[in-house]
Design a protein around this motif. Structure first.
Motif, mmCIF file in Angstrom:
data_model
loop_
_atom_site.group_PDB
_atom_site.id
_atom_site.type_symbol
_atom_site.label_atom_id
_atom_site.label_comp_id
_atom_site.label_asym_id
_atom_site.label_seq_id
_atom_site.Cartn_x
_atom_site.Cartn_y
_atom_site.Cartn_z
ATOM 1 N N VAL A 65 -1.747 3.055 -1.950
ATOM 2 C CA VAL A 65 -2.120 1.933 -1.084
ATOM 3 C C VAL A 65 -2.089 2.395 0.361
ATOM 4 C CG1 VAL A 65 -1.486 -0.381 -0.290
ATOM 5 C CG2 VAL A 65 -1.195 0.234 -2.705
ATOM 6 N N LYS A 66 -3.167 2.136 1.048
ATOM 7 C CA LYS A 66 -3.244 2.380 2.485
ATOM 8 C C LYS A 66 -3.711 1.104 3.147
ATOM 9 C CE LYS A 66 -3.299 4.917 6.271
ATOM 10 N NZ LYS A 66 -2.057 5.478 6.844
ATOM 11 N N ASN A 67 -2.890 0.589 4.077
ATOM 12 C CA ASN A 67 -3.122 -0.737 4.644
ATOM 13 C C ASN A 67 -3.139 -1.745 3.495
ATOM 14 O OD1 ASN A 67 -3.209 0.304 7.278
ATOM 15 N ND2 ASN A 67 -5.373 0.827 7.035
ATOM 16 N N ASP A 68 -4.260 -2.377 3.216
ATOM 17 C CA ASP A 68 -4.279 -3.342 2.116
ATOM 18 C C ASP A 68 -5.270 -2.957 1.036
ATOM 19 O OD1 ASP A 68 -6.599 -3.803 3.501
ATOM 20 O OD2 ASP A 68 -6.386 -5.976 3.613
ATOM 21 N N MET A 69 -5.599 -1.630 0.952
ATOM 22 C CA MET A 69 -6.623 -1.166 0.031
ATOM 23 C C MET A 69 -6.044 -0.209 -1.011
ATOM 24 S SD MET A 69 -9.187 -2.786 1.377
ATOM 25 C CE MET A 69 -10.722 -2.076 0.835
ATOM 26 N N ILE A 70 -6.706 -0.184 -2.176
ATOM 27 C CA ILE A 70 -6.283 0.623 -3.316
ATOM 28 C C ILE A 70 -7.063 1.940 -3.361
ATOM 29 C CG2 ILE A 70 -6.434 0.783 -5.852
ATOM 30 C CD1 ILE A 70 -5.886 -2.227 -5.953
ATOM 31 N N ARG A 71 -6.351 3.004 -3.750
ATOM 32 C CA ARG A 71 -6.974 4.247 -4.189
ATOM 33 C C ARG A 71 -6.350 4.637 -5.514
ATOM 34 N NH1 ARG A 71 -8.266 8.366 -0.578
ATOM 35 N NH2 ARG A 71 -8.364 9.708 -2.446
ATOM 36 N N VAL A 72 -7.169 4.978 -6.511
ATOM 37 C CA VAL A 72 -6.677 5.471 -7.790
ATOM 38 C C VAL A 72 -6.704 6.997 -7.745
ATOM 39 C CG1 VAL A 72 -7.010 5.500 -10.290
ATOM 40 C CG2 VAL A 72 -7.511 3.414 -8.982
ATOM 41 N N LEU A 73 -5.552 7.619 -8.023
ATOM 42 C CA LEU A 73 -5.413 9.068 -7.939
ATOM 43 C C LEU A 73 -5.129 9.642 -9.321
ATOM 44 C CD1 LEU A 73 -3.141 9.275 -4.758
ATOM 45 C CD2 LEU A 73 -5.634 9.313 -4.849
ATOM 46 N N ARG A 74 -5.926 10.581 -9.740
ATOM 47 C CA ARG A 74 -5.739 11.229 -11.035
ATOM 48 C C ARG A 74 -5.229 12.649 -10.817
ATOM 49 N NH1 ARG A 74 -9.915 7.955 -10.759
ATOM 50 N NH2 ARG A 74 -10.247 6.387 -12.383
#
Length: 522
Positions: free
Chosen positions: A26-35
């Motif tokens: 999570v950065k600020n209010d956004m999602i990143r999916v990390l594999r």
């Protein structure tokens, strides 16, 4: 550098996929999916979700929090379930727009047995002003549908008269204004005055206006209509056919008093869907339902607004008529329990049945209700055994179903769904009875309601979606609320994240209030 990194858990992304083991950043209010390997990824905080499920935050498509959350912004009963977004303005009983503050206060008064009457400043008028009260000031996100009650009152007052063309034009204007300010659609509650004074033609007219702006029709159907079984749903489907608007049937279930089964209701809905109608429904997963006790009183008693209603309740002659017309909305007075008393001398009745209260007061049940309503300024609530419990798994499994709590959060004995709606599905229906897969249950709580409402950036764990997340233990999640002891928080939800901020941390509320007012994009 990320604000938050969640690793080790099973991601159920909200799309009913079987799940994957990956990390969510999570950065600020956004999602990143990390594999892959995330051991070198830096974050201000790392949460180990091993043996847990990571899912999108749960979305409640039928919430009665439009006033209560303003006085209790931590929203403890719902956040402890994993709820991160709620749809308010339900049942036609919403609180904006009201360009006359006296009418707003009347609306709060007459609906206080459903949404409460908290000690808050009542000084808003428009939808914009109302939604601003929630933005970054409450624990969950708030989305809004405008009820037909305020737009009908704004156009023609509290009368039960038939709307003329001028009245309809005024209603359409108020509806457009509400939707341009962020409302996602139109709601009706066709057992609740003053909104239920609208006939089918009137509802088609204003629904058509909402459809032009991309809205949907969220309806508590007219349960008193015709056979009181299938005819109420037939009217809703007719409104959809004639107006072209997508239809959402809220708290659709088989009543204990219905002459036939749930399959015939399903058949109506499925046939409409097969004919090309965009139609969905929700229901709570309990046999108990509740609302304001005033729903039992006939329309003629409400005509003219709360002041006239008080006169009717006080009239000896009117009470004789009411005794003949007011009947239990369950199998009997002993299956209806009252709650939400503010006067100390009435607290003795909280949680007790109408039958027992009438015995305690040595009064006819209707006389007792009239006196209590007058003493409590109309705010009395009830809950009852109304749902055929055998059909609840069939409702939840149905492909057109999504979760709506219809949760009252008032009184010492509210119905238990206010504290357990979402966990009871995950524990009882999914884990114990295996009636539904966990990924499909999550979809019905996340992406499906987001799609129905029209929220485009929540409900999925997906890159660049808003960071509304729940981390729970699928082996222990549990609803602890019961009819006899309803105010118990659910357990097994370990973290709740709203707009990237941790609201539940290791099962405890942090006090954070990061909820946003989610508005329809024009």
């Amino acid at each position: 550098m990320f604000d938050l990194l969640i690793k080790g858990g099973l991601i159920l992304d909200g799309a009913a996929n079987p799940g994957q083991y990956a990390a969510v950043a999570v950065k600020n209010d956004m999602i990143r999916v990390l594999r892959g390997d995330v051991s070198k990824i830096q974050a201000d905080r790392i949460i180990d979700a091993s043996n847990k499920v990571i899912s999108p935050g749960f979305i409640d498509v039928h919430a009665h929090s439009g006033l209560v959350i303003l006085s209790e912004p931590e929203h403890m009963p719902k956040v402890h379930q994993g709820v991160t977004t709620e749809l308010i303005g339900i049942d036609g009983n919403s609180y904006a727009p009201f360009h006359n503050n006296i009418d707003l206060k009347r609306m709060i008064q007459i609906n206080s047995g459903l949404d409460g009457d908290p000690d808050i400043s009542v000084d808003w008028s428009t939808v914009t002003e109302y939604l601003d009260l929630f933005d970054r000031k409450v624990a969950v996100n708030i989305a809004y549908v405008v009820g037909n009650s305020p737009i009908r009152v704004g156009a023609m007052g509290w009368t039960a008269a038939k709307a003329n063309s001028k009245d309809l034009d005024m209603q359409k204007g108020l509806l457009r204004e509400a939707m341009q300010e962020g409302a996602f659609g139109l709601s009706t509650g066709l057992d609740y005055p003053p909104g239920n004074y609208a006939d089918t033609d009137e509802l088609v007219t204003i629904a058509r206006e909402s459809e032009k702006l991309g809205g949907f029709y969220h309806t508590h159907v007219r349960y008193r209509l015709g056979d009181k079984y299938l005819d109420p749903f037939r009217e809703a489907i007719e409104i959809g056919k004639r107006s072209g608007i997508p239809i959402h049937l809220t708290h659709m279930f088989r009543r204990t008093t219905n002459p036939g089964g749930i399959s015939r209701i399903f058949e109506l809905v499925e046939n409409a869907r097969n004919d090309g109608m965009d139609i969905t429904f929700d229901c709570f997963p309990y046999q108990y339902g509740g609302t304001r006790i005033l729903i039992m009183f006939p329309d003629w008693a409400h005509d003219g607004g709360p002041e006239n209603l008080i006169k009717i309740l006080s009239s000896k002659d009117a009470r004789e008529r009411l005794k003949k017309e007011v009947i239990p909305r369950s199998l009997g007075w002993d299956e209806m329990w009252l709650t939400y008393f503010k006067k100390s001398h009435n607290k003795q009745y909280d949680g007790k049945s109408v039958a027992l209260i009438s015995e305690m007061r040595k009064q006819h049940p209707v006389e007792a209700l009239c006196d209590l309503l007058l003493d409590e300024d109309l705010r009395v609530s009830y809950f009852a055994d109304v749902v055929d419990a055998r059909t609840i798994p069939d409702l939840i499994k149905h492909p057109l179903y999504m979760v709506g709590s219809d949760a009252l959060l008032i009184g010492d004995f509210p119905p238990p769904m206010g504290y357990g709606c979402f966990p009871v599905i995950l524990s009882d229906i999914v884990r114990e009875e295996k009636k539904l897969s966990l990924p499909e249950a999550i979809r019905k709580m996340t992406s499906y309601p987001a799609q129905r409402i029209g929220i485009k950036d929540r409900g999925l764990i997906k890159d660049n979606f808003k960071a509304d997340l729940v981390i729970f233990d699928p082996a222990t999640i549990k609803a602890n609320a019961t009819r006899q002891n309803p105010r118990q928080f659910s357990t097994g939800v370990e973290y709740v994240i709203v707009n990237g901020e941790v609201v539940i941390d290791k099962g405890r509320h942090t006090g954070a209030l990061p909820g946003r007012a989610i508005k329809r994009k024009n």
